[in-house]
Design a protein around this motif. Structure first.
Motif, PDB file in Angstrom:
ATOM      1  N   HIS A 154       0.835  -1.212   0.000  1.00 22.07           N
ATOM      2  CA  HIS A 154       0.000   0.000   0.000  1.00 22.07           C
ATOM      3  C   HIS A 154       0.865   1.255   0.000  1.00 22.07           C
ATOM      4  O   HIS A 154       2.001   1.239   0.485  1.00 22.07           O
TER       5      HIS A 154
ATOM      6  N   SER B  42      -3.056   5.890   2.006  1.00 22.53           N
ATOM      7  CA  SER B  42      -3.969   4.926   2.628  1.00 22.53           C
ATOM      8  C   SER B  42      -4.773   4.228   1.537  1.00 22.53           C
ATOM      9  O   SER B  42      -5.989   4.044   1.628  1.00 22.53           O
TER      10      SER B  42
ATOM     11  N   PHE C 211      -5.053   0.838  -0.033  1.00 19.85           N
ATOM     12  CA  PHE C 211      -4.681  -0.536   0.320  1.00 19.85           C
ATOM     13  C   PHE C 211      -5.103  -1.509  -0.785  1.00 19.85           C
ATOM     14  O   PHE C 211      -6.105  -1.277  -1.479  1.00 19.85           O
TER      15      PHE C 211
ATOM     16  N   HIS D 227      -8.840  -2.463  -1.987  1.00 17.96           N
ATOM     17  CA  HIS D 227      -9.856  -1.538  -1.459  1.00 17.96           C
ATOM     18  C   HIS D 227     -10.426  -0.709  -2.609  1.00 17.96           C
ATOM     19  O   HIS D 227      -9.673  -0.244  -3.474  1.00 17.96           O
ATOM     20  N   PRO D 228     -11.755  -0.501  -2.609  1.00 14.30           N
ATOM     21  CA  PRO D 228     -12.341   0.244  -3.738  1.00 14.30           C
ATOM     22  C   PRO D 228     -11.774   1.651  -3.944  1.00 14.30           C
ATOM     23  O   PRO D 228     -11.780   2.142  -5.078  1.00 14.30           O
TER      24      PRO D 228
ATOM     25  N   VAL E  81     -11.159   6.328   4.098  1.00 12.13           N
ATOM     26  CA  VAL E  81     -11.479   4.922   4.356  1.00 12.13           C
ATOM     27  C   VAL E  81     -11.839   4.797   5.834  1.00 12.13           C
ATOM     28  O   VAL E  81     -11.341   5.553   6.668  1.00 12.13           O
TER      29      VAL E  81
ATOM     30  N   ASP F   8     -12.069   1.512   7.049  1.00 11.19           N
ATOM     31  CA  ASP F   8     -11.741   0.119   7.344  1.00 11.19           C
ATOM     32  C   ASP F   8     -10.313  -0.214   6.904  1.00 11.19           C
ATOM     33  O   ASP F   8     -10.068  -1.239   6.273  1.00 11.19           O
ATOM     34  N   SER F   9      -9.394   0.685   7.237  1.00 15.95           N
ATOM     35  CA  SER F   9      -7.997   0.420   6.881  1.00 15.95           C
ATOM     36  C   SER F   9      -7.519  -0.857   7.567  1.00 15.95           C
ATOM     37  O   SER F   9      -7.696  -1.018   8.781  1.00 15.95           O
ATOM     38  N   PRO F  10      -6.892  -1.758   6.810  1.00 12.30           N
ATOM     39  CA  PRO F  10      -6.356  -2.964   7.443  1.00 12.30           C
ATOM     40  C   PRO F  10      -5.189  -2.649   8.386  1.00 12.30           C
ATOM     41  O   PRO F  10      -4.894  -3.420   9.286  1.00 12.30           O
TER      42      PRO F  10
END
Ligand code: 6PG
Length: 322
Positions: free
Chosen positions: A223, A226, A228, A231-232, A244, A246-248
């Motif tokens: 990544h 941000s 990742f 991710h859309p 985002v 819901d960052s991993p």
């Protein structure tokens, strides 16, 4: 890549000096796979002594009105050499843009990149750089208060910005009182105002902002900012700044520049060190992949600018298997 492999490869490639005035006497011949025409193929070098040796460049010649991009991969023996080279590179761009347009727009990520900037806050750069021309932005920020331990602003402030005399109103932090969505919208509005005022240039090609220099790291999963993998938001192509939730990588809520903004930059220094990044570096520089599973780092592809990967040996240690 072992040291001896790097050393024996080092003598093999010569780079036309017309391409690069900083040419080193040592350059690295990469496997043919790295020299083919994938957008992220680079030539590479191993500057062990020179403070700044972007030895090799792959330039697409540009006719009038066309775009051109240059890509370089520099492999340093030691992180300290990398930091010295990064300081020189940044200070030279600072001088160039300050002279050309009276402002230097610099974008920071969080992470280990910030430590790699430390030599800019030391002599000779501390005195030589015209800090009054700097405008500082963040390519991504965690949605936490500015004094929170997770804040990218706080990290940069503690380790770099507090040590150099950039006017406070030219440090453009994210508004930490807003939601992630609100902060992204607010930051985009502020960037648009600065573009109107002429502080930020707009790309004549894309219409997106064209920052003078982005200084970014890459995560072990490939990544950047941000953005990742999978991710859309990596596909966002209208907004300048998005968010985002819901960052991993914690914390989960972040705001981030989008790829059209990143890829409109005049210069990007991608700072990638350590064995933990070797897998993503290998993937990014491998061939035979489809364009549908590109890592975010592979989607960094400048329309009209210069992308330099500043790496160390552990980060490129898997390249010998290519
Ligand atoms: O806020 C963030 O998390 C960063 O901006 C992020 O994109 C970072 O640059 C990479 O994760 C690399 O971080 P490291 O260099 O510390 O691995």
């Amino acid at each position: 890549m072992t040291t001896s492999a790097a050393a024996s490869a080092t003598a093999a490639l010569s780079t036309p000096s017309s391409v690069n005035p900083h040419r080193s006497s040592s350059a690295l011949r990469l496997p043919a796979s790295l020299r083919r025409s994938h957008p992220n193929r680079f030539l590479s070098s191993s500057p062990s002594r020179s403070p700044l040796v972007p030895v090799s460049a792959m330039a697409s010649p540009a006719a009038a009105g066309e775009t051109s991009s240059r890509k370089k991969l520099i492999i340093f023996d030691a992180e300290d050499d990398l930091a010295a080279s990064l300081a020189k590179y940044t200070s030279e761009l600072s001088a160039k843009f300050a002279a050309e347009r009276g402002a230097f727009t610099v974008v920071l990520s969080g992470g280990s990149l910030v430590k790699a900037l430390r030599k800019l806050a030391e002599p000779p750069y501390l005195e030589a750089v015209d800090w009054s021309k700097w405008h500082v932005f963040w390519v991504d920020e965690r949605v936490v208060p500015k004094d929170h331990a997770d804040s990218n602003y706080r990290l940069a402030s503690d380790q770099f910005l507090s040590k150099v005399p950039i006017p406070a109103d030219q440090v453009h932090a994210i508004n930490d009182e807003l939601s992630s969505e609100g902060a992204a919208g607010d930051y985009e509005t502020r960037l648009k105002q600065l573009a109107k005022n002429g502080v930020i240039e707009l790309s004549p090609v894309s219409g997106f902002p064209k920052f003078d220099l982005m200084l970014m790291g890459m995560g072990p999963d490939g990544h950047v900012a941000s953005l990742f993998p999978g991710h859309p938001v990596v596909n966002e192509n209208q907004k300048w700044v998005t968010f985002v939730k819901d960052s991993p990588k914690p914390p989960p809520e972040r705001i981030t520049f989008t790829f059209p903004v990143i890829n409109s930059s005049a210069h990007i220094a991608l700072v990638i060190t350590g064995a933990g990044k070797a897998g993503a570096v290998h993937k990014a520089l491998s061939e035979g992949q489809s364009t549908s599973d590109l890592l975010p780092v592979e989607m960094v592809s400048l329309q009209n600018g210069e992308l330099v990967w500043f790496t160390d040996k552990p980060a490129v240690s898997m390249l010998s298997s290519i």
